[in-house]
Write a protein that holds these residues in place. Structure first.
Motif, PDB file in Angstrom:
ATOM      1  N   CYS A   1     -22.057  26.256  -6.977  1.00  0.00           N
ATOM      2  CA  CYS A   1     -23.072  26.425  -5.935  1.00  0.00           C
ATOM      3  C   CYS A   1     -23.554  27.886  -5.906  1.00  0.00           C
ATOM      4  O   CYS A   1     -22.744  28.790  -5.723  1.00  0.00           O
ATOM      5  CB  CYS A   1     -22.488  26.042  -4.577  1.00  0.00           C
ATOM      6  SG  CYS A   1     -23.586  26.446  -3.204  1.00  0.00           S
TER       7      CYS A   1
ATOM      8  N   HIS B   1     -25.304  29.241  -3.632  1.00  0.00           N
ATOM      9  CA  HIS B   1     -25.384  29.744  -2.261  1.00  0.00           C
ATOM     10  C   HIS B   1     -24.063  30.372  -1.820  1.00  0.00           C
ATOM     11  O   HIS B   1     -24.046  31.417  -1.182  1.00  0.00           O
ATOM     12  CB  HIS B   1     -25.752  28.607  -1.296  1.00  0.00           C
ATOM     13  CG  HIS B   1     -26.974  27.850  -1.711  1.00  0.00           C
ATOM     14  ND1 HIS B   1     -28.232  28.394  -1.658  1.00  0.00           N
ATOM     15  CD2 HIS B   1     -27.133  26.589  -2.216  1.00  0.00           C
ATOM     16  CE1 HIS B   1     -29.125  27.498  -2.100  1.00  0.00           C
ATOM     17  NE2 HIS B   1     -28.478  26.400  -2.441  1.00  0.00           N
ATOM     18  N   CYS B   2     -22.936  29.711  -2.144  1.00  0.00           N
ATOM     19  CA  CYS B   2     -21.655  30.206  -1.643  1.00  0.00           C
ATOM     20  C   CYS B   2     -20.636  30.424  -2.757  1.00  0.00           C
ATOM     21  O   CYS B   2     -19.552  30.952  -2.509  1.00  0.00           O
ATOM     22  CB  CYS B   2     -21.083  29.234  -0.605  1.00  0.00           C
ATOM     23  SG  CYS B   2     -20.590  27.660  -1.320  1.00  0.00           S
TER      24      CYS B   2
ATOM     25  N   THR C   1     -18.599  28.547  -4.202  1.00  0.00           N
ATOM     26  CA  THR C   1     -17.289  27.933  -3.996  1.00  0.00           C
ATOM     27  C   THR C   1     -16.722  27.380  -5.302  1.00  0.00           C
ATOM     28  O   THR C   1     -17.479  27.041  -6.216  1.00  0.00           O
ATOM     29  CB  THR C   1     -17.389  26.790  -2.957  1.00  0.00           C
ATOM     30  OG1 THR C   1     -16.114  26.166  -2.848  1.00  0.00           O
ATOM     31  CG2 THR C   1     -18.393  25.725  -3.386  1.00  0.00           C
TER      32      THR C   1
ATOM     33  N   CYS D   1     -23.643  21.037  -2.452  1.00  0.00           N
ATOM     34  CA  CYS D   1     -22.386  21.770  -2.332  1.00  0.00           C
ATOM     35  C   CYS D   1     -21.380  20.968  -1.499  1.00  0.00           C
ATOM     36  O   CYS D   1     -21.735  20.405  -0.465  1.00  0.00           O
ATOM     37  CB  CYS D   1     -22.663  23.121  -1.685  1.00  0.00           C
ATOM     38  SG  CYS D   1     -21.218  24.166  -1.579  1.00  0.00           S
TER      39      CYS D   1
ATOM     40  N   CYS E   1     -21.175  25.127   3.802  1.00  0.00           N
ATOM     41  CA  CYS E   1     -22.414  25.337   3.038  1.00  0.00           C
ATOM     42  C   CYS E   1     -23.214  24.033   2.965  1.00  0.00           C
ATOM     43  O   CYS E   1     -24.185  23.847   3.693  1.00  0.00           O
ATOM     44  CB  CYS E   1     -22.067  25.872   1.651  1.00  0.00           C
ATOM     45  SG  CYS E   1     -23.472  26.120   0.563  1.00  0.00           S
TER      46      CYS E   1
HETATM   47 ZN   LIG Z   1     -22.311  26.155  -1.393  1.00  0.00          ZN
END
Ligand SMILES: [Zn+2]
Length: 336
Positions: free
Chosen positions: A36, A38-39, A41, A62, A67
């Protein structure tokens, strides 16, 4: 994914649809498991149905509870936020990498089937992608030179003569040079790196030198004054110009960087015709990249050029903060 090709038709046969392009990029950036953007993870994301025109492209959501955002390999990359198909982007990356002197937005637009404005935007984003993110420090023997791009070139036909033209002063007494200055550092049997700098003063050039060239390296320059300040940090060889020609002693010359300037300038005259000073650094990055990878086979050059697509963004507004302002474009006049 190792994809070997030797011709444009092999390239186009391989990247025949969007799905293949997505899978190719995934193989370049993820080791089997999508991450992901965005985060970041470590949890494996869910596979979801693609939205939009291409239903078969790999899409994810995600699985981290905090998230939970959807993503594809295009998210948070140089290709994000563009409606242009990934296939066209990769074709554009191919064209920019394989061409000798770059490709104009007009020509790119015709080749991949987009508008000229879109071609211009794609070109600039790809240039941003070609910028070295973790440049290693140059060492050994380094040829150092600066050149001028744009501005008036009347009365001059030897490039050296141009750089010694008097520094002009504006009415508010700010020191300006009549052209955009580019500083070039070329490691013998290594990489070239060029920088758009505000002027040719030592206070400007020397920090760039120190940041990019290892101490105790051997510097060969043309004897331009500011470099003399570097003599405590580097072993410095000055090659003095004699009326347009240079006397060389063995390997004491700046022929390689001079050769690089001629490629850069021919590209800017022949392909782009003019380059706005605000965008010149990106053009330099493009030419640096092509020069540094010129000895590789074309498939390796392509792979190298798209390697850094992730995490690079360049929005249209960043490219054109004060549009329209055509007066800022400097024409590059051919030396006669
Ligand atoms: Zn994420």
């Amino acid at each position: 994914m190792n994809f070997n090709f030797k011709t444009i038709s092999e390239f186009n046969d391989y990247f025949k649809d969007e799905k293949t392009c997505y899978e190719y990029l995934e193989s370049q950036v993820w080791q089997g498991v999508p991450v992901c953007p965005h985060c970041a993870t470590a949890k494996k994301p869910y596979k979801v149905k693609a939205r939009g025109k291409f239903q078969d492209i790999p899409s994810y959501r995600c699985s981290e509870r905090a998230c939970g955002l959807p993503f594809t390999v295009r998210t948070d990359s140089i290709f994000e936020g563009s409606k242009v198909e990934l296939r066209k982007w990769l074709q554009a990356a191919y064209e920019i990498t394989i061409s000798k002197k770059g490709i104009s937005s007009y020509e790119l637009a015709t080749r991949i089937g987009v508008s000229q404005k879109t071609g211009w935007f794609i070109n600039h984003r790809l240039r941003a992608m070609l910028t070295e993110t973790n440049p290693e420090i140059l060492s050994g023997t380094i040829e150092v030179d600066e050149t001028f791009v744009g501005g008036l070139e009347k009365n001059k036909h030897v490039s050296k003569k141009v750089k010694r033209s008097p520094i002009s002063r504006t009415l508010d007494e700010k020191i300006v040079t009549p052209k955009t200055v580019v500083l070039g550092l070329l490691q013998r049997d290594g990489k070239v790196r060029s920088f758009v700098v505000p002027n040719t003063q030592g206070v400007t050039l020397n920090p760039v030198m120190r940041a990019n060239v290892e101490t105790n390296s051997r510097i060969i320059s043309d004897g331009w004054v500011p470099y003399k300040e570097l003599q405590n940090d580097y072993s410095h060889v000055s090659v003095k110009g004699v009326i347009g020609s240079y006397i060389t002693y063995g390997d004491q010359h700046t022929n390689n960087i001079e050769g690089y300037w001629s490629i850069l300038k021919r590209g800017i005259i022949g392909t782009f015709h003019y380059v706005s000073p605000q965008h010149l650094q990106r053009y330099c990055n493009e030419f640096d990249h092509r020069y540094n990878n010129r000895l590789q086979p074309i498939d390796a050059r392509f792979a190298e050029s798209v390697k850094q697509f992730a995490g690079v963004r360049l929005k249209y507004r960043e490219l054109t903060p004060n549009q329209p302002e055509p007066h800022r474009k400097l024409r590059y006049n051919k030396a006669k």
